[in-house]
Design a protein around this motif. Structure first.
Motif, PDB file in Angstrom:
ATOM      1  N   GLU A 114      42.936   0.529 -49.629  1.00 50.84           N
ATOM      2  CA  GLU A 114      43.003   0.391 -48.171  1.00 50.84           C
ATOM      3  C   GLU A 114      42.271   1.528 -47.468  1.00 50.84           C
ATOM      4  OE1 GLU A 114      43.663  -1.779 -46.120  1.00 50.84           O
ATOM      5  OE2 GLU A 114      44.927  -3.267 -47.100  1.00 50.84           O
ATOM      6  N   ARG A 117      38.879   0.537 -46.373  1.00 56.30           N
ATOM      7  CA  ARG A 117      38.671  -0.519 -45.384  1.00 56.30           C
ATOM      8  C   ARG A 117      37.867  -0.060 -44.160  1.00 56.30           C
ATOM      9  NH1 ARG A 117      40.401  -5.466 -45.106  1.00 56.30           N
ATOM     10  NH2 ARG A 117      41.910  -5.128 -46.794  1.00 56.30           N
ATOM     11  N   ALA A 120      34.283  -0.247 -45.092  1.00 57.12           N
ATOM     12  CA  ALA A 120      33.825  -1.633 -45.221  1.00 57.12           C
ATOM     13  C   ALA A 120      33.600  -2.243 -43.845  1.00 57.12           C
ATOM     14  CB  ALA A 120      34.849  -2.453 -46.003  1.00 57.12           C
ATOM     15  N   GLU A 121      34.507  -1.956 -42.920  1.00 55.44           N
ATOM     16  CA  GLU A 121      34.367  -2.488 -41.566  1.00 55.44           C
ATOM     17  C   GLU A 121      33.215  -1.822 -40.823  1.00 55.44           C
ATOM     18  OE1 GLU A 121      38.269  -1.808 -40.048  1.00 55.44           O
ATOM     19  OE2 GLU A 121      39.106  -3.648 -40.940  1.00 55.44           O
ATOM     20  N   VAL A 124      30.019  -3.658 -41.684  1.00 59.22           N
ATOM     21  CA  VAL A 124      29.889  -4.899 -40.924  1.00 59.22           C
ATOM     22  C   VAL A 124      29.499  -4.607 -39.477  1.00 59.22           C
ATOM     23  CG1 VAL A 124      31.079  -6.966 -40.102  1.00 59.22           C
ATOM     24  CG2 VAL A 124      31.541  -6.093 -42.410  1.00 59.22           C
ATOM     25  N   PHE A 142      30.666   3.478 -49.338  1.00 56.54           N
ATOM     26  CA  PHE A 142      31.639   2.499 -49.823  1.00 56.54           C
ATOM     27  C   PHE A 142      31.522   2.324 -51.331  1.00 56.54           C
ATOM     28  CE2 PHE A 142      32.860  -1.770 -51.099  1.00 56.54           C
ATOM     29  CZ  PHE A 142      34.119  -1.906 -50.519  1.00 56.54           C
ATOM     30  N   GLU A 185      29.529  -8.397 -44.888  1.00 54.49           N
ATOM     31  CA  GLU A 185      30.876  -8.964 -44.926  1.00 54.49           C
ATOM     32  C   GLU A 185      31.413  -9.085 -46.348  1.00 54.49           C
ATOM     33  OE1 GLU A 185      30.159 -12.557 -42.750  1.00 54.49           O
ATOM     34  OE2 GLU A 185      30.686 -11.636 -40.811  1.00 54.49           O
ATOM     35  N   HIS A 187      31.565  -6.813 -48.462  1.00 57.62           N
ATOM     36  CA  HIS A 187      32.311  -5.607 -48.792  1.00 57.62           C
ATOM     37  C   HIS A 187      33.797  -5.780 -48.449  1.00 57.62           C
ATOM     38  CE1 HIS A 187      28.123  -4.242 -48.385  1.00 57.62           C
ATOM     39  NE2 HIS A 187      28.448  -3.326 -49.281  1.00 57.62           N
ATOM     40  N   VAL A 188      34.060  -6.390 -47.320  1.00 55.82           N
ATOM     41  CA  VAL A 188      35.441  -6.649 -46.915  1.00 55.82           C
ATOM     42  C   VAL A 188      36.065  -7.672 -47.860  1.00 55.82           C
ATOM     43  CG1 VAL A 188      36.941  -7.502 -45.068  1.00 55.82           C
ATOM     44  CG2 VAL A 188      34.926  -6.111 -44.504  1.00 55.82           C
ATOM     45  N   GLU A 189      35.294  -8.705 -48.197  1.00 52.48           N
ATOM     46  CA  GLU A 189      35.790  -9.736 -49.120  1.00 52.48           C
ATOM     47  C   GLU A 189      36.145  -9.117 -50.469  1.00 52.48           C
ATOM     48  OE1 GLU A 189      34.186 -13.749 -51.468  1.00 52.48           O
ATOM     49  OE2 GLU A 189      32.920 -12.784 -49.951  1.00 52.48           O
ATOM     50  N   LEU A 191      36.992  -6.039 -51.140  1.00 53.04           N
ATOM     51  CA  LEU A 191      38.189  -5.207 -50.994  1.00 53.04           C
ATOM     52  C   LEU A 191      39.447  -6.072 -50.962  1.00 53.04           C
ATOM     53  CD1 LEU A 191      38.666  -2.191 -50.748  1.00 53.04           C
ATOM     54  CD2 LEU A 191      38.619  -2.445 -48.259  1.00 53.04           C
ATOM     55  N   ASP A 192      39.404  -7.172 -50.233  1.00 51.64           N
ATOM     56  CA  ASP A 192      40.565  -8.068 -50.141  1.00 51.64           C
ATOM     57  C   ASP A 192      40.915  -8.654 -51.510  1.00 51.64           C
ATOM     58  OD1 ASP A 192      40.891  -7.645 -47.435  1.00 51.64           O
ATOM     59  OD2 ASP A 192      39.701  -9.388 -46.836  1.00 51.64           O
TER      60      ASP A 192
END
Length: 236
Positions: A114, A117, A120-121, A124, A142, A185, A187-189, A191-192
């Protein structure tokens, strides 16, 4: 006091050298310096608004990284990277990063993941705001910070070197076409997926992401190349 003043001067010179090096790396990655072309330190210094000395020192640093090569009595040639080179760099990164991501998914804590995050954001946001240099810097942080969770410093160092040598080309044109947002995007995917503990899905996402990056290289090589915009104050 004289010695202290001299020490301060040295530190200031080192900081300027680092600033120039950052600016030149950003211009190289963004494709604003054309591969195969030779640039003189005085010429680059004039565009950046600094003296030739820190530019020459910074270019020697880049030469040690394999990004440029000295040309006697002329300056520095930007190292050319062939399609074969890019394919091999991608293969190496896939061999290293994909299984490492799978392993990190199993051992990293939710708090550690986390913590990534915001970066990652940031990737984006930078892509959406056409902040190319911010995008590149956040992307580097990242990936290397994530890989550092493996506990293998040499692995992180190796991937960092591969990233430098497989720098992206012509990202300005790709950015203007809106082609960087989808890659950002991912990168966020990733991480999730890692937070769910699904190592196989995380590995698949990483494999797809590296393939996506390679396709961006291929598209970016034909984009028009511009000059270095502004000076150091522009942040390049």
């Amino acid at each position: 006091m004289g010695d202290l003043k001299q020490h301060s001067l040295i530190k200031a010179q080192e900081r300027l050298r680092d600033q120039v090096g950052h600016a030149l790396r950003a211009a190289l990655i963004a494709g604003e310096l054309r591969p195969g072309s030779v640039y003189s330190a005085p010429g680059l210094a004039a565009e950046l608004g600094v003296s030739a000395t820190p530019v020459r020192e910074a270019m020697l640093d880049l030469a040690r990284e394999g990004l440029v090569e000295p040309v006697r009595n002329k300056g520095f040639r930007i190292t050319e990277v062939s399609e074969r080179d890019l394919d091999q760099y991608t293969e190496l990164r896939t061999m290293i990063e994909v299984p490492t991501i799978g392993r990190i998914t199993k051992i990293a804590t939710a708090e550690q993941l986390e913590a990534l995050r915001p970066i990652a954001e940031e990737i984006v946001t930078s892509a959406r705001e056409h902040n190319l240099i911010g995008y590149l810097e956040a992307d580097r942080r990242f990936h290397l910070t994530l890989l550092a969770l493996s506990g293998n410093d040499r692995l992180v160092e190796t991937v960092g070197d591969l990233r430098k040598r497989s720098r992206l080309y012509g990202l300005t044109g790709l950015d203007e076409a809106g082609k960087l947002v989808s890659s950002a995007e991912e990168h966020v995917e990733l991480l999730d997926l890692m937070l769910t503990g699904d190592s196989e899905a995380a590995e698949a996402c990483m494999t797809r992401h590296l393939g996506h990056v390679r396709s961006l290289w291929a598209q970016g090589r034909d984009e028009p190349v511009g000059r270095i915009p502004g000076g150091l104050g522009s942040g390049l």
